[in-house]
Design an enzyme around this catalytic site. Structure first.
Site, PDB file in Angstrom:
ATOM      1  N   GLU A 270       0.810  -1.215   0.000  1.00  0.00           N
ATOM      2  CA  GLU A 270       0.000   0.000   0.000  1.00  0.00           C
ATOM      3  C   GLU A 270       0.847   1.270   0.000  1.00  0.00           C
ATOM      4  O   GLU A 270       0.363   2.339   0.374  1.00  0.00           O
ATOM      5  CB  GLU A 270      -0.935  -0.020   1.211  1.00  0.00           C
ATOM      6  CG  GLU A 270      -1.940  -1.149   1.180  1.00  0.00           C
ATOM      7  CD  GLU A 270      -2.864  -1.150   2.382  1.00  0.00           C
ATOM      8  OE1 GLU A 270      -3.918  -0.491   2.314  1.00  0.00           O
ATOM      9  OE2 GLU A 270      -2.531  -1.799   3.388  1.00  0.00           O
TER      10      GLU A 270
ATOM     11  N   LYS B 178      -5.756  -9.976  10.795  1.00  0.00           N
ATOM     12  CA  LYS B 178      -7.170 -10.336  10.663  1.00  0.00           C
ATOM     13  C   LYS B 178      -7.564 -11.489  11.582  1.00  0.00           C
ATOM     14  O   LYS B 178      -8.662 -11.521  12.134  1.00  0.00           O
ATOM     15  CB  LYS B 178      -7.480 -10.667   9.213  1.00  0.00           C
ATOM     16  CG  LYS B 178      -7.341  -9.488   8.247  1.00  0.00           C
ATOM     17  CD  LYS B 178      -7.605  -9.909   6.820  1.00  0.00           C
ATOM     18  CE  LYS B 178      -7.607  -8.730   5.862  1.00  0.00           C
ATOM     19  NZ  LYS B 178      -6.295  -8.044   5.787  1.00  0.00           N
TER      20      LYS B 178
ATOM     21  N   PHE C  93     -13.456 -16.783   0.301  1.00  0.00           N
ATOM     22  CA  PHE C  93     -12.518 -15.697   0.074  1.00  0.00           C
ATOM     23  C   PHE C  93     -11.215 -16.015   0.798  1.00  0.00           C
ATOM     24  O   PHE C  93     -11.231 -16.487   1.942  1.00  0.00           O
ATOM     25  CB  PHE C  93     -13.087 -14.359   0.563  1.00  0.00           C
ATOM     26  CG  PHE C  93     -13.892 -13.653  -0.486  1.00  0.00           C
ATOM     27  CD1 PHE C  93     -13.290 -12.773  -1.368  1.00  0.00           C
ATOM     28  CD2 PHE C  93     -15.249 -13.909  -0.623  1.00  0.00           C
ATOM     29  CE1 PHE C  93     -14.020 -12.142  -2.365  1.00  0.00           C
ATOM     30  CE2 PHE C  93     -15.998 -13.290  -1.606  1.00  0.00           C
ATOM     31  CZ  PHE C  93     -15.381 -12.400  -2.480  1.00  0.00           C
TER      32      PHE C  93
ATOM     33  N   LYS D 128      -7.421 -14.516   1.938  1.00  0.00           N
ATOM     34  CA  LYS D 128      -6.758 -13.234   2.191  1.00  0.00           C
ATOM     35  C   LYS D 128      -5.438 -13.451   2.931  1.00  0.00           C
ATOM     36  O   LYS D 128      -5.345 -14.347   3.769  1.00  0.00           O
ATOM     37  CB  LYS D 128      -7.633 -12.344   3.082  1.00  0.00           C
ATOM     38  CG  LYS D 128      -9.070 -12.174   2.650  1.00  0.00           C
ATOM     39  CD  LYS D 128      -9.871 -11.414   3.701  1.00  0.00           C
ATOM     40  CE  LYS D 128     -11.324 -11.246   3.295  1.00  0.00           C
ATOM     41  NZ  LYS D 128     -12.096 -10.512   4.333  1.00  0.00           N
TER      42      LYS D 128
ATOM     43  N   SER E 283      -6.289  -2.924   1.397  1.00  0.00           N
ATOM     44  CA  SER E 283      -6.521  -2.542  -0.001  1.00  0.00           C
ATOM     45  C   SER E 283      -6.816  -3.735  -0.899  1.00  0.00           C
ATOM     46  O   SER E 283      -6.682  -3.649  -2.112  1.00  0.00           O
ATOM     47  CB  SER E 283      -5.327  -1.753  -0.562  1.00  0.00           C
ATOM     48  OG  SER E 283      -5.245  -0.490   0.047  1.00  0.00           O
TER      49      SER E 283
ATOM     50  N   MET F  49     -19.721 -13.853   2.133  1.00  0.00           N
ATOM     51  CA  MET F  49     -20.909 -13.257   2.734  1.00  0.00           C
ATOM     52  C   MET F  49     -21.673 -12.510   1.647  1.00  0.00           C
ATOM     53  O   MET F  49     -21.142 -11.570   1.031  1.00  0.00           O
ATOM     54  CB  MET F  49     -20.518 -12.288   3.847  1.00  0.00           C
ATOM     55  CG  MET F  49     -19.694 -12.919   4.964  1.00  0.00           C
ATOM     56  SD  MET F  49     -20.561 -14.248   5.831  1.00  0.00           S
ATOM     57  CE  MET F  49     -21.934 -13.339   6.556  1.00  0.00           C
ATOM     58  N   VAL F  50     -22.894 -12.941   1.388  1.00  0.00           N
ATOM     59  CA  VAL F  50     -23.732 -12.295   0.376  1.00  0.00           C
ATOM     60  C   VAL F  50     -24.611 -11.274   1.082  1.00  0.00           C
ATOM     61  O   VAL F  50     -25.382 -11.614   1.981  1.00  0.00           O
ATOM     62  CB  VAL F  50     -24.588 -13.332  -0.364  1.00  0.00           C
ATOM     63  CG1 VAL F  50     -25.486 -12.633  -1.382  1.00  0.00           C
ATOM     64  CG2 VAL F  50     -23.697 -14.362  -1.043  1.00  0.00           C
TER      65      VAL F  50
ATOM     66  N   ARG G  51     -25.014  -6.672   1.892  1.00  0.00           N
ATOM     67  CA  ARG G  51     -24.554  -5.293   1.720  1.00  0.00           C
ATOM     68  C   ARG G  51     -23.206  -5.101   2.417  1.00  0.00           C
ATOM     69  O   ARG G  51     -22.946  -5.676   3.485  1.00  0.00           O
ATOM     70  CB  ARG G  51     -25.586  -4.332   2.301  1.00  0.00           C
ATOM     71  CG  ARG G  51     -26.957  -4.484   1.683  1.00  0.00           C
ATOM     72  CD  ARG G  51     -28.018  -3.698   2.425  1.00  0.00           C
ATOM     73  NE  ARG G  51     -27.852  -2.252   2.247  1.00  0.00           N
ATOM     74  CZ  ARG G  51     -28.609  -1.347   2.851  1.00  0.00           C
ATOM     75  NH1 ARG G  51     -29.560  -1.724   3.698  1.00  0.00           N
ATOM     76  NH2 ARG G  51     -28.416  -0.057   2.625  1.00  0.00           N
ATOM     77  N   GLU G  52     -22.356  -4.276   1.804  1.00  0.00           N
ATOM     78  CA  GLU G  52     -21.080  -3.900   2.431  1.00  0.00           C
ATOM     79  C   GLU G  52     -21.231  -2.489   2.985  1.00  0.00           C
ATOM     80  O   GLU G  52     -21.410  -1.528   2.230  1.00  0.00           O
ATOM     81  CB  GLU G  52     -19.943  -3.953   1.414  1.00  0.00           C
ATOM     82  CG  GLU G  52     -19.605  -5.362   0.944  1.00  0.00           C
ATOM     83  CD  GLU G  52     -18.332  -5.395   0.105  1.00  0.00           C
ATOM     84  OE1 GLU G  52     -17.279  -4.932   0.594  1.00  0.00           O
ATOM     85  OE2 GLU G  52     -18.405  -5.869  -1.042  1.00  0.00           O
TER      86      GLU G  52
ATOM     87  N   ASN H 183     -16.356  -7.463   9.198  1.00  0.00           N
ATOM     88  CA  ASN H 183     -15.391  -8.020   8.254  1.00  0.00           C
ATOM     89  C   ASN H 183     -13.970  -7.693   8.683  1.00  0.00           C
ATOM     90  O   ASN H 183     -13.122  -8.577   8.803  1.00  0.00           O
ATOM     91  CB  ASN H 183     -15.659  -7.495   6.846  1.00  0.00           C
ATOM     92  CG  ASN H 183     -14.688  -8.063   5.824  1.00  0.00           C
ATOM     93  OD1 ASN H 183     -14.329  -9.226   5.897  1.00  0.00           O
ATOM     94  ND2 ASN H 183     -14.248  -7.230   4.887  1.00  0.00           N
TER      95      ASN H 183
ATOM     96  N   SER I  88     -11.299   9.220  -0.176  1.00  0.00           N
ATOM     97  CA  SER I  88     -11.397   7.957   0.562  1.00  0.00           C
ATOM     98  C   SER I  88     -12.686   7.885   1.373  1.00  0.00           C
ATOM     99  O   SER I  88     -13.316   8.903   1.678  1.00  0.00           O
ATOM    100  CB  SER I  88     -10.195   7.785   1.492  1.00  0.00           C
ATOM    101  OG  SER I  88      -8.988   7.694   0.761  1.00  0.00           O
TER     102      SER I  88
END
Length: 321
Positions: A13, A102, A147, A149, A155, A188-189, A191-192, A281, A293
């Protein structure tokens, strides 16, 4: 005041940090302070030289460590500044270290009863032993799509979506290049939704109106391309939320901030399934900070300009000492 703004760093980043620092430096000057940008190069070295950097930092009134990811957002720089007895913006060593990891973030939040995205962390032989990795996923009740990670970082660098065994193995290998701990999570389906948390000089902790992410539909998910290079990604703020959900997300974001021992600022990211409970998350203890941002956008919706947010961060850091 003289305000040092540390930017760059050795994480993927690096460029994002340079952009954040440019916006912050402009705001510092608007506020009537002297901005002193200090760059850490992509190899992790102070461009001015370490001894010279120490002298510059000690001559400033406060430092803004505007680095994202490993080496700047993980407690290392914070520990360096504390050894020099230099006031700085943002979370301290422990909260920074846990916030960037995480696995640790979710372990701590789960222990405090805060719902997080279901997942497991693969490490060591599990990264290359396919059967061992699959057994761990099976034991956790995880199935495709998944997913994958890197355990540290932001990012969406190194993040992949896996829909079958070949794509899972490739995703694990890609993430392991960036970090020896790899997080595999259930997709996860829903809204974010992001919440911006800000600490004020009097100790108050507030959130701005929530932001909803509508990622570029031509991208597989809200990846680095969708975040930084796509005109089709939309950020809606305030997010259209009913009062009960908005209040719940606000309380949870502040709980996350306090449970992890954060200071100054953070962005807490949620998934809100259509048929289930919201889950955390991740947290960013120094989120992206360009004028475009998410964090400044949310505070703009609360009526605070970019410069006013920077001013609050500086005054809070100085008050905290």
């Amino acid at each position: 005041m003289k305000v040092a703004i540390v930017v760059g760093g050795a994480s993927p980043e690096h460029q994002v940090s340079l952009a954040s620092g440019k916006g912050i430096a402009k705001a510092v000057e608007i506020l009537g302070h002297t901005a002193i940008p200090m760059v850490i190069d992509a190899d992790g070295n102070w461009v001015d030289g370490q001894h010279e950097a120490i002298e510059i930092l000690q001559a400033c009134d406060v430092t803004i460590p505007a680095l994202h990811g490993e080496g700047g957002e993980d407690g290392r720089l914070q520990g360096f500044l504390e050894q020099l007895h230099i006031p700085y913006v943002g979370s301290g060593i422990a909260a920074s270290a846990v916030g960037l990891d995480k696995h640790l973030t979710k372990a701590v939040l789960r222990a405090h009863g805060i719902a997080v995205t279901p997942g497991v962390t693969l490490r060591g032989a599990e990264l290359t032993d396919t059967e061992a990795g699959l057994q761990k996923l099976k034991a956790a009740g995880l199935d495709f799509p998944l997913f994958v990670k890197p355990g540290n970082g932001g990012s969406s660098f190194g993040v992949s979506r896996a829909t079958n065994l070949p794509t899972l193995l490739a995703a694990i290998a890609d993430a392991a290049v960036l970090d020896p701990h790899v997080l595999v999570e259930r997709e996860m389906v829903g809204r974010e939704i992001d919440l911006a948390v800000l600490e004020f000089p009097d100790g108050r902790i507030e959130t701005a109106p929530a932001l909803e992410i509508h990622a570029d539909p031509n991208q597989p998910f809200f990846d680095a391309t969708a975040k930084y290079d796509s005109a089709a990604t939309r950020f809606v703020v305030p997010a259209p939320l009913d009062a009960e959900l908005a209040g719940r997300l606000r309380r949870t974001a502040i709980d996350v901030f306090e449970v992890l021992g954060c200071a100054g600022l953070a962005r807490v990211d949620f998934f809100v399934p259509s048929d289930g409970e919201p889950v955390v998350n991740e947290i960013n203890t120094f989120p992206g900070f360009t004028p475009a941002s998410q964090f400044p956008r949310m505070w703009a919706a609360a009526g605070m300009s970019y410069a006013e947010v920077v001013d609050t961060l500086i005054r809070t850091a100085v008050a905290r000492g």
